[in-house]
Design a protein around this motif. Structure first.
Motif, PDB file in Angstrom:
ATOM      1  N   HIS A 220       0.877  -1.202   0.010  1.00  0.00           N
ATOM      2  CA  HIS A 220       0.122  -0.047  -0.186  1.00  0.00           C
ATOM      3  C   HIS A 220       0.972   1.117   0.042  1.00  0.00           C
ATOM      4  O   HIS A 220       0.557   2.361  -0.715  1.00  0.00           O
TER       5      HIS A 220
ATOM      6  N   HIS B 187       1.397   4.458  -2.864  1.00  0.00           N
ATOM      7  CA  HIS B 187       1.194   6.122  -2.324  1.00  0.00           C
ATOM      8  C   HIS B 187       2.589   6.600  -2.761  1.00  0.00           C
ATOM      9  O   HIS B 187       2.638   7.737  -3.489  1.00  0.00           O
TER      10      HIS B 187
ATOM     11  N   GLY C   1      -2.727   7.821   7.421  1.00  0.00           N
ATOM     12  CA  GLY C   1      -3.085   7.836   8.783  1.00  0.00           C
ATOM     13  C   GLY C   1      -2.369   6.918   9.481  1.00  0.00           C
ATOM     14  O   GLY C   1      -2.433   6.627  10.730  1.00  0.00           O
TER      15      GLY C   1
ATOM     16  N   GLY D  75      -1.235  11.679  10.282  1.00  0.00           N
ATOM     17  CA  GLY D  75      -2.882  11.554  10.029  1.00  0.00           C
ATOM     18  C   GLY D  75      -3.596  11.101  11.228  1.00  0.00           C
ATOM     19  O   GLY D  75      -4.656  11.583  11.386  1.00  0.00           O
TER      20      GLY D  75
ATOM     21  N   ASP E 105      -6.448  13.046  13.363  1.00  0.00           N
ATOM     22  CA  ASP E 105      -7.785  12.461  13.475  1.00  0.00           C
ATOM     23  C   ASP E 105      -8.112  12.667  15.070  1.00  0.00           C
ATOM     24  O   ASP E 105      -9.274  12.730  15.641  1.00  0.00           O
TER      25      ASP E 105
ATOM     26  N   GLY F  54      -8.603  15.014   9.576  1.00  0.00           N
ATOM     27  CA  GLY F  54      -7.784  15.661   8.451  1.00  0.00           C
ATOM     28  C   GLY F  54      -8.554  16.753   7.996  1.00  0.00           C
ATOM     29  O   GLY F  54      -8.234  18.132   8.208  1.00  0.00           O
TER      30      GLY F  54
ATOM     31  N   GLU G  20      -8.625  20.833   8.788  1.00  0.00           N
ATOM     32  CA  GLU G  20      -8.053  22.041   7.600  1.00  0.00           C
ATOM     33  C   GLU G  20      -9.348  22.988   7.409  1.00  0.00           C
ATOM     34  O   GLU G  20      -9.130  24.116   7.490  1.00  0.00           O
TER      35      GLU G  20
ATOM     36  N   GLY H  18      -2.626  10.275   2.485  1.00  0.00           N
ATOM     37  CA  GLY H  18      -3.690  11.207   2.641  1.00  0.00           C
ATOM     38  C   GLY H  18      -3.557  12.459   3.229  1.00  0.00           C
ATOM     39  O   GLY H  18      -4.468  13.433   2.758  1.00  0.00           O
TER      40      GLY H  18
ATOM     41  N   ASN I 149      -4.042  17.937   2.174  1.00  0.00           N
ATOM     42  CA  ASN I 149      -4.465  19.293   2.821  1.00  0.00           C
ATOM     43  C   ASN I 149      -3.583  20.415   2.160  1.00  0.00           C
ATOM     44  O   ASN I 149      -2.288  20.398   1.921  1.00  0.00           O
TER      45      ASN I 149
ATOM     46  N   ASP J  14      -6.685   6.946  -0.016  1.00  0.00           N
ATOM     47  CA  ASP J  14      -6.404   5.565  -0.374  1.00  0.00           C
ATOM     48  C   ASP J  14      -7.912   5.403  -1.533  1.00  0.00           C
ATOM     49  O   ASP J  14      -9.013   5.923  -1.490  1.00  0.00           O
TER      50      ASP J  14
HETATM   51  O1  KG4 Z   1      -3.687   7.417   3.051  1.00  0.00           O
HETATM   52  P1  KG4 Z   1      -5.173   7.529   3.804  1.00  0.00           P
HETATM   53  O2  KG4 Z   1      -6.230   7.616   2.950  1.00  0.00           O
HETATM   54  O3  KG4 Z   1      -5.026   6.008   4.673  1.00  0.00           O
HETATM   55  C1  KG4 Z   1      -4.054   5.532   4.873  1.00  0.00           C
HETATM   56  O4  KG4 Z   1      -3.510   4.920   4.267  1.00  0.00           O
HETATM   57  O5  KG4 Z   1      -3.773   5.582   6.464  1.00  0.00           O
HETATM   58  O6  KG4 Z   1      -4.794   8.662   5.161  1.00  0.00           O
HETATM   59  C2  KG4 Z   1      -6.065   8.801   5.927  1.00  0.00           C
HETATM   60  C3  KG4 Z   1      -5.335   9.928   6.747  1.00  0.00           C
HETATM   61  C4  KG4 Z   1      -6.521  10.247   7.886  1.00  0.00           C
HETATM   62  O7  KG4 Z   1      -5.450  10.092   8.980  1.00  0.00           O
HETATM   63  C5  KG4 Z   1      -6.886  11.628   7.461  1.00  0.00           C
HETATM   64  O8  KG4 Z   1      -7.382  12.264   8.653  1.00  0.00           O
HETATM   65  C6  KG4 Z   1      -5.858  12.162   6.739  1.00  0.00           C
HETATM   66  O9  KG4 Z   1      -5.422  10.997   6.126  1.00  0.00           O
HETATM   67  N1  KG4 Z   1      -6.371  13.190   5.957  1.00  0.00           N
HETATM   68  C7  KG4 Z   1      -6.063  14.519   6.064  1.00  0.00           C
HETATM   69  C8  KG4 Z   1      -6.740  15.060   5.292  1.00  0.00           C
HETATM   70  N2  KG4 Z   1      -7.459  14.386   4.392  1.00  0.00           N
HETATM   71  C9  KG4 Z   1      -7.102  13.161   5.033  1.00  0.00           C
HETATM   72  N3  KG4 Z   1      -5.107  15.089   6.979  1.00  0.00           N
HETATM   73  C10 KG4 Z   1      -4.733  16.543   6.716  1.00  0.00           C
HETATM   74  N4  KG4 Z   1      -5.606  17.132   6.003  1.00  0.00           N
HETATM   75  C11 KG4 Z   1      -6.518  16.806   5.138  1.00  0.00           C
HETATM   76  N5  KG4 Z   1      -7.037  17.559   4.211  1.00  0.00           N
END
Ligand code: KG4
Ligand code: ZN
Length: 340
Positions: free
Chosen positions: A111, A115, A136, A162, A166, A179, A183, A271, A275, A303
């Motif tokens: 995974h 990314h 995250g 992340g 949260d 996240g 923001e 993720g 931002n 994701d």
């Molecule tokens: O990559 P992802 O979709 O899943 C993992 O592989 O963990 O990342 C999810 C993380 C969550 O903690 C979420 O709160 C964060 O990315 N996230 C953000 C934003 N959008 C998602 N953190 C800060 N600002 C954002 N706009």
């Protein structure tokens, strides 16, 4: 080449069709956000069940949207780790069954590798590059020298960035996932109003620590917080994160220059890379240092199946005979252990 990518490592069930000439023919994402919201975080057992319920339909719609029959895909790529074991099993087994039934290769994708490579789908980025991977579950700085040539040079010693977003959003009662909520609240706040620490910002290493920042926020929280105070905390917290990421990438970039005698391109993914404030901070740094900066579009940062399909295509470019029917899920699969 056309590859079907399946992602089920956390709380998104996603299937996508991507072609080797960089066209995303479909990218269907069924998010479980509403199901997990009442719990304030992802509940693994509920996530697994939800993947089982959704995966067939998500795959069917992705094929339909792309106007591609399953038999016509050249390979199926599925996330094999890291992530929640139940979801990984659902996605990988579904993908294995489909691949065997159409006699096409299966590719097990890390995974984090997805990314890491995703920005190459939307931009022309050549190896090597400096990657800030912030999601995250992970916060890492890596040198990406090629497919499966990843050098980990910094990582978090406790919480992922992340995860910290949260948890802070939960303290401020802003909702889940945190996240985007932080923001948004930060846009209405004063980022100098609340004094917060920047753990390890000047540390000799490129490692991170976020738990102290999280605890410091907890110390500023009360039951009677006004919306203004919440916005100020959100903005000040986001600024602390921005300062930390800025400093660490600046240091990583300087180290890279010392080691290789040229400046690296900087890539931001995962993720948290959706931002816009953080993107702007790193863009400023890149402009000052006169290096290129890339981040995937917002919808591809979090994701999705397209990043898994694209990682499958990169793996196929590297080894056209690849076929991994025997691969098992690995919930703790580390990115820098891939090529060993
Ligand atoms: O990559 P992802 O979709 O899943 C993992 O592989 O963990 O990342 C999810 C993380 C969550 O903690 C979420 O709160 C964060 O990315 N996230 C953000 C934003 N959008 C998602 N953190 C800060 N600002 C954002 N706009
Ligand atoms: Zn992710």
């Amino acid at each position: 080449m056309i590859v079907l990518g399946i992602e089920t490592s956390c709380d998104e069930t996603s299937a996508a069709i991507v072609s080797s000439n960089k066209k995303i023919l479909s990218n269907v994402i069924s998010s479980q956000i509403d199901i997990h919201k009442p719990f304030g975080g992802v509940v693994p057992e509920i996530a697994s069940r939800s993947h089982v319920q959704n995966i067939d339909e998500v795959i069917r719609i992705s094929l339909q949207k792309a106007n591609v029959q399953l038999e016509k895909v050249d390979a199926i790529a599925a996330t094999a780790g890291p992530g929640l074991i139940g979801g990984l099993i659902v996605g990988l087994l579904a993908s294995k069954s489909m691949a065997l039934s159409i006699n096409k290769p299966l590719i097990g994708i890390n995974h984090l590798e997805a990314h890491a490579l995703m920005p190459r789908l939307t931009n022309k980025i050549v190896f090597p590059y400096l990657l800030l991977l912030v999601s995250g579950g992970h916060t890492q700085i890596l040198e990406i020298h090629g497919v499966r040539k990843y050098k980990l040079i910094g990582t978090t010693l406790d919480d992922a960035c992340g995860e910290c977003f949260d948890k802070v959003a939960k303290m401020l009662d802003l909702g889940f996932p945190g996240g985007p909520a932080i923001e948004n609240a930060a846009k209405f706040g004063d980022d100098e109003a609340i004094e917060l620490p920047r753990p390890m910002i000047n540390h000799l290493t490129l490692d991170f620590s976020f738990s102290g920042l999280k605890t410091a926020v907890l110390g500023k929280v009360s039951d009677t917080m006004s919306e203004k105070i919440k916005n100020n905390i959100a903005a000040s917290f986001q600024k602390s994160i921005g300062d930390i990421l800025y400093k660490k990438i600046e240091k990583a970039s300087n180290n890279f220059y010392k080691n290789y005698s040229y400046k690296p391109n900087i890539v931001f993914s995962g993720g948290v890379a959706s931002n816009q404030y953080l993107k702007n901070r790193l863009l400023n740094l890149s402009e000052l240092n006169k290096v290129n900066f890339y981040a995937p579009p917002r919808e591809l940062c979090t994701d999705n199946g397209a990043m898994i399909a694209w990682a499958g295509i990169e793996r196929l470019f590297e080894n056209p005979n690849i076929c991994e029917y025997e691969i098992a899920v690995n919930p703790r699969w580390q990115l820098d252990k891939l090529h060993l």
